[in-house]
Enzyme design. Structure first.
Site, mmCIF file in Angstrom:
data_model
loop_
_atom_site.group_PDB
_atom_site.id
_atom_site.type_symbol
_atom_site.label_atom_id
_atom_site.label_comp_id
_atom_site.label_asym_id
_atom_site.label_seq_id
_atom_site.Cartn_x
_atom_site.Cartn_y
_atom_site.Cartn_z
ATOM 1 C CD GLU A 156 -5.482 17.320 12.318
ATOM 2 O OE1 GLU A 156 -5.152 16.845 13.201
ATOM 3 O OE2 GLU A 156 -5.443 17.040 11.346
ATOM 4 C CB ALA A 161 -0.009 8.419 6.819
ATOM 5 C CE LYS A 182 -9.060 3.800 3.187
ATOM 6 N NZ LYS A 182 -8.834 4.471 2.184
ATOM 7 C CD GLN A 233 -7.007 6.810 5.597
ATOM 8 O OE1 GLN A 233 -7.892 6.354 5.249
ATOM 9 N NE2 GLN A 233 -6.445 8.125 5.270
ATOM 10 C CG HIS A 234 -5.978 0.797 2.424
ATOM 11 N ND1 HIS A 234 -6.151 1.350 0.956
ATOM 12 C CD2 HIS A 234 -7.486 0.391 2.628
ATOM 13 C CE1 HIS A 234 -7.492 1.000 0.652
ATOM 14 N NE2 HIS A 234 -8.056 0.423 1.586
ATOM 15 C CG ASN A 281 -2.045 1.246 1.186
ATOM 16 O OD1 ASN A 281 -2.872 0.919 0.125
ATOM 17 N ND2 ASN A 281 -1.957 2.079 1.489
#
Ligand SMILES: Cc1cc2c3c(c1C)C(C)(C)C[C@@H](C(=O)Cc1ccccc1)N3c1c([nH]c(=O)[nH]c1=O)N2C[C@H](O)[C@H](O)[C@H](O)COP(=O)(O)O
Ligand SMILES: [K+]
Ligand SMILES: [Mn+2]
Length: 500
Positions: free
Chosen positions: A281, A172, A393, A190-191, A168
């Site tokens: 953020e 992040a 997702k 998340q993956h 993957n």
């Protein structure tokens, strides 16, 4: 060997921005402690050129220069999306719709696996063991409220499932913790979090690589919520019609793009955690009470290109001038949501997350003629869309869907808000979902009145009842729609004579 095109080589991408006159080469010394980020944040907000800082205070041994706003809107108002579409090899005047079409163009095609090459530019310099001191690198402090220096905001996090062939690629964030350790957000669904959970079950630390300054089209796929099990590098191969070239990491069996600027590799602890954040953020807030304990990244090697490697950064915040958490996350989630709805037979033409809504809302543009054939109504149609999007997702970050007609351009917020304001009756035209997974970073979830992890989602019907079964019963009163072609042509022809 000749340099690959901009979408396959970060340095060629930087050169392309320069040739577009969309890059500012800054040779004056700039401080990575807030100053670099403040310049970058203002560059987003003024939609100025992308700042390339050649002279970072504290840089040494070729680590590093910094490029800000690689995914910001371009400085040429005639081609606002040029910087974005350069990531995927489209012509400068391509639209956001073209960009979404391009990113979906490999759906249904077989992946093209990457090829492994012996070496590449990212292998020109190598640091191991005692040579590694992350606290001596000029990792930037991005916001005065941040809890650390975020060295990783635009790199590709590469992790492999412990037992399956799934590798993957995602983005992040991660901040410097000490000499050889970082701490980074690893959050479900998340993956990277799903794969991390598998490593925890296996009882072994998770090998990782972070490729910074990776091929721009690979950064796009990394930011896109492709289905579980899809190896992003193979999807990128299908997008390009040719395999990506990867080289093996020094300290584990992962592979990284050979032409990456900087590669950080090692293992993510399955036991040790440290305080992560606060972090400015994507919704424009940095909550001072943010207390996250996140996994520790143990760094075993850093490799990097010669000629002064470039660290790309993203400085998330208010989308007054959108940054990568809006132009990439929002636009690429829109692509996957469109794919999901079309695959389920819904007459959806396009989906887009308006930057003015901090990409928390998404407009879903419906082909009204096809809608008539479904012989449906607002309640049934909106609930069906909500059940699909809010339980997947790709819909995680969206809290309001606006269902709009094909007379509305989803990429034009003035169109979208006109239809929401005038056709969505409060109290009757909105369908609420309280039992679906929420996006916990949205302020009214993290610091709002209700439950933090579920609900707060709604589908707003912005079509009048008769639009579900017949032609619209109104003339839209604007220049485009309110006048016959002959009048419009005459007015346009005479406009300059009128001196208006
Ligand atoms: C372009 C960009 C994207 C993210 C992030 C940032 C930027 C620039 C930064 C680093 C600037 C900010 C950071 C965030 O704080 C925003 C965020 C977004 C989504 C979930 C949590 C945080 N972030 C990020 C992100 N995903 C996250 O799991 N922690 C992250 O840290 N994302 C989104 C993530 O890449 C997408 O959801 C991908 O679909 C994930 O890949 P798959 O799991 O589908 O394979
Ligand atoms: K991804
Ligand atoms: Mn994935």
């Amino acid at each position: 060997t000749s340099t690959p095109p901009p979408h396959l080589d970060f340095r060629a991408f930087v050169d392309a921005l320069r040739s577009d006159d969309d890059l500012a080469d800054i040779n004056a010394e700039v401080d990575p402690n807030l100053e670099v980020a403040a310049v970058t944040r203002r560059a987003y907000e003024l939609q100025s050129k992308a700042p390339l800082f050649h002279n970072i205070k504290g840089a040494h041994d070729g680590l590093f220069r910094i490029l800000g706003a690689s995914g910001g809107l371009s400085s040429d108002p005639q081609f606002p999306y040029r910087r974005l579409v350069r990531h995927v090899g489209l012509s400068p005047n391509a639209s956001l719709g073209d960009f979404i079409d391009k990113m979906l163009s490999a759906k249904g095609k077989p992946g093209i696996p990457p090829v492994h090459v012996e070496t590449g530019p990212c292998k020109e310099n190598k640091l191991f063991g005692n040579d590694i001191d992350l606290t001596k690198l000029p990792a930037p402090l991005l916001n005065k409220a941040d809890g650390g220096n975020y060295i990783q905001t635009m790199g590709i996090n590469i992790v492999q499932h412990p037992t399956k062939a799934w590798v993957n690629w995602s983005i992040a964030r991660a901040m410097v913790l000490d000499k050889t350790r970082m701490v980074g957000l690893i959050m479900k669904p998340q993956h990277i979090a799903r794969i991390y959970a598998q490593w925890m079950e296996s009882g072994k630390d998770m090998p990782f690589a972070i490729a910074l300054g990776a091929p721009p089209i690979a950064v796009m796929a990394s930011s896109m919520p492709l289905p579980e099990g899809v190896t992003e590098s193979e999807y990128v191969g299908a997008l390009c019609g040719e395999p990506l070239e990867l080289v093996k990491c020094e300290t584990n069996d992962l592979y990284v793009p050979a032409r990456s600027e900087i590669v950080i590799e090692g293992t993510v602890s399955i036991t040790e955690r440290a305080k992560e954040g606060p972090f400015g953020e994507m919704h424009g807030y940095s909550f001072l009470d943010e207390e996250l304990m996140e996994p520790i990244y143990n760094v075993a090697a850093i490799t990097y290109r010669s000629g002064n490697a470039i660290l790309p950064i993203s400085v998330p915040g208010r989308a007054t001038g959108p940054d990568e958490t809006h132009t990439l996350i929002g636009t690429l989630a829109s692509a996957e949501i469109r794919q999901l709805l079309q695959e389920n037979g819904l007459p959806v033409l396009n989906v887009f997350t308006p930057y003015e809504t901090q990409v928390i809302w998404a407009a879903v543009q419906v082909d009204r003629k096809k809608l008539w054939e479904l012989e449906t109504n607002a309640e049934e149609f909106c609930r069906k869309i909500g059940q699909l999007v809010f339980r997947r997702k790709c819909g995680m970050q969206i809290h309001r869907l606006l269902i709009v007609g094909d007379d509305i351009d989803p990429f034009n917020f003035k169109d979208v808000i006109w239809s929401y304001a005038s056709r969505c009756r409060p109290g009757m035209d909105e369908y609420h979902f309280e039992d679906v997974a929420a996006y916990p970073l949205v302020p009214y979830m993290s610091h709002g009145p209700g439950a933090k992890l579920t609900g707060g989602k709604v589908v707003a019907n912005c079509l009048l009842p008769h639009e579900y079964k017949q032609e619209q019963m109104w003339v839209t009163c604007d220049f485009e729609n309110g006048y016959p072609e002959e009048i419009k042509e005459r007015v346009l022809r005479r406009w300059s004579d009128f001196g208006l």
